[in-house]
Write an enzyme that holds these catalytic residues in place. Structure first.
Site, short mmCIF file in Angstrom:
data_model
loop_
_atom_site.label_atom_id
_atom_site.label_comp_id
_atom_site.label_asym_id
_atom_site.label_seq_id
_atom_site.Cartn_x
_atom_site.Cartn_y
_atom_site.Cartn_z
N HIS A 1 -8.26 -4.89 -0.39
CA HIS A 1 -7.04 -4.21 0.01
C HIS A 1 -6.69 -4.56 1.45
CE1 HIS A 1 -4.15 -0.89 -0.65
NE2 HIS A 1 -4.25 -0.72 0.66
N SER B 1 0.83 -1.20 0.00
CA SER B 1 0.00 0.00 0.00
C SER B 1 0.87 1.26 0.00
CB SER B 1 -0.97 -0.05 1.18
OG SER B 1 -2.00 0.89 1.02
N ASP C 1 -10.23 -4.15 -4.91
CA ASP C 1 -9.45 -3.08 -4.28
C ASP C 1 -9.57 -1.83 -5.16
OD1 ASP C 1 -7.50 -1.37 -3.27
OD2 ASP C 1 -5.84 -2.79 -3.50
#
Length: 319
Positions: free
Chosen positions: A285, A161, A255
């Site tokens: 995610h 991320s 996501d």
């Protein structure tokens, strides 16, 4: 493909109990919530040969903390390749501890040392603090490689991320400063652009764990003065991705960042980068650190680690 049963069950649980989302919390509450999520659903911490918390002293006297993991297969004097890892959490939450289980598993499966970096977090330290820490950690590890029994010729960067964003930005900087400094790059559902109109941003904007409002909450704290089009924030805005080392990119089907990650893979390949893409069906995610809940998490980490092991393989002078 729809969400897997496990993913749907987790989302049903979160939304049924009315658990507040990041944008509904203070920064301290968000950090506590994130750590609790990792504790409850994270993978079991594996034994490794050793862990060492390292204070990395900057010229100004401040200290950046990182944790070094050595895999079970390694002896204390074995010189190892190194993956420097930057945790996810929207540049605002997360820590070395929240990603402890993940880093242990990568170290053991990839047969490399892992240096997990506790970079400075926003909003106390907005951009460019985290980016500066990312690059400093690489420079410090290179300078101290001999003392730590690390091979400076076999370094890689990785992160999930926001950590994937930082890894990619640092790799682009190193490409320009010291070509060939990195052996590989590992990006797990990275944020490659702050502003995006690709379909997944809208398709998974609500009800899939990383909501539109939470993304905005992170971006606003990391970039209080704006600057979303700066390539050091949105690396897809860089003039070129050519010259990056072999790169692993993991995306999750459900996501909002998925299409941005796929676009990065396609562009990198078109510019000559050896990009290995792993798209995980039915996942949301953040799944990779939730190994107690998602069997896909451990499967993907094992696939990543096998690829890293191949990238870190010693190359003979005659090769």
């Amino acid at each position: 493909m729809a969400l897997t049963d496990q993913a749907q069950a987790l989302l049903d649980m979160v939304y049924r109990v009315g658990a507040p989302r990041f944008h509904e919390l203070t920064v301290e509450q968000a950090r506590h919530s994130f750590e609790k999520l990792q504790f409850v659903f994270g993978g079991e911490p594996e034994a490794v040969a050793s862990t060492l918390d390292l204070p990395m002293s900057r010229p100004d006297g401040s200290v950046l903390i990182a944790r070094l993991y050595r895999p079970l297969e390694a002896g204390p004097t074995d010189v190892l390749p190194l993956l420097i890892y930057y945790h996810g959490g929207g540049w605002c939450v997360g820590s070395v501890q929240s990603h402890d289980s993940l880093c242990r598993r990568i170290a053991n499966r990839a047969g490399c040392a892992v240096l997990s970096v506790d970079y400075r977090l926003a909003p106390e330290h907005p951009f460019p603090a985290a980016m500066e820490d990312t690059l400093f950690a690489v420079e410090w590890a290179q300078a101290n490689a001999d003392a730590l029994a690390l091979d400076p010729g076999r370094f890689g960067l990785g992160g999930d991320s926001a950590g994937g964003n930082l890894s990619l930005v640092a790799a682009l900087m190193l490409r320009d400063m010291r070509p060939g400094a990195l052996r590989c790059l590992c990006l797990i559902y990275p944020c490659t652009e702050i502003e995006s109109s690709r379909p997944s941003r809208e398709s998974y904007a609500s009800g899939y764990f990383l909501d539109r409002e939470s993304l905005s909450w992170f971006f606003e704290r990391y970039l209080p003065d704006g600057g979303a089009h700066d390539w050091r924030v949105s690396p897809m805005q860089a003039a070129s991705l050519a010259g990056l080392p072999p790169t692993i990119v993991v995306t999750a089907e459900c996501d909002p960042l998925r299409d941005d990650g796929i676009a990065m893979v396609e562009r990198a390949r078109s510019e000559g980068v050896a990009a290995h893409h792993i798209d995980v069906p039915g996942m949301v995610h953040g799944f990779v650190t939730l190994g107690k809940w998602f069997p896909e998490a451990n499967e993907v980490v094992d696939r990543i680690s096998l690829q890293l092991r191949s990238y870190f393989r010693k190359i003979a002078v005659s090769d």
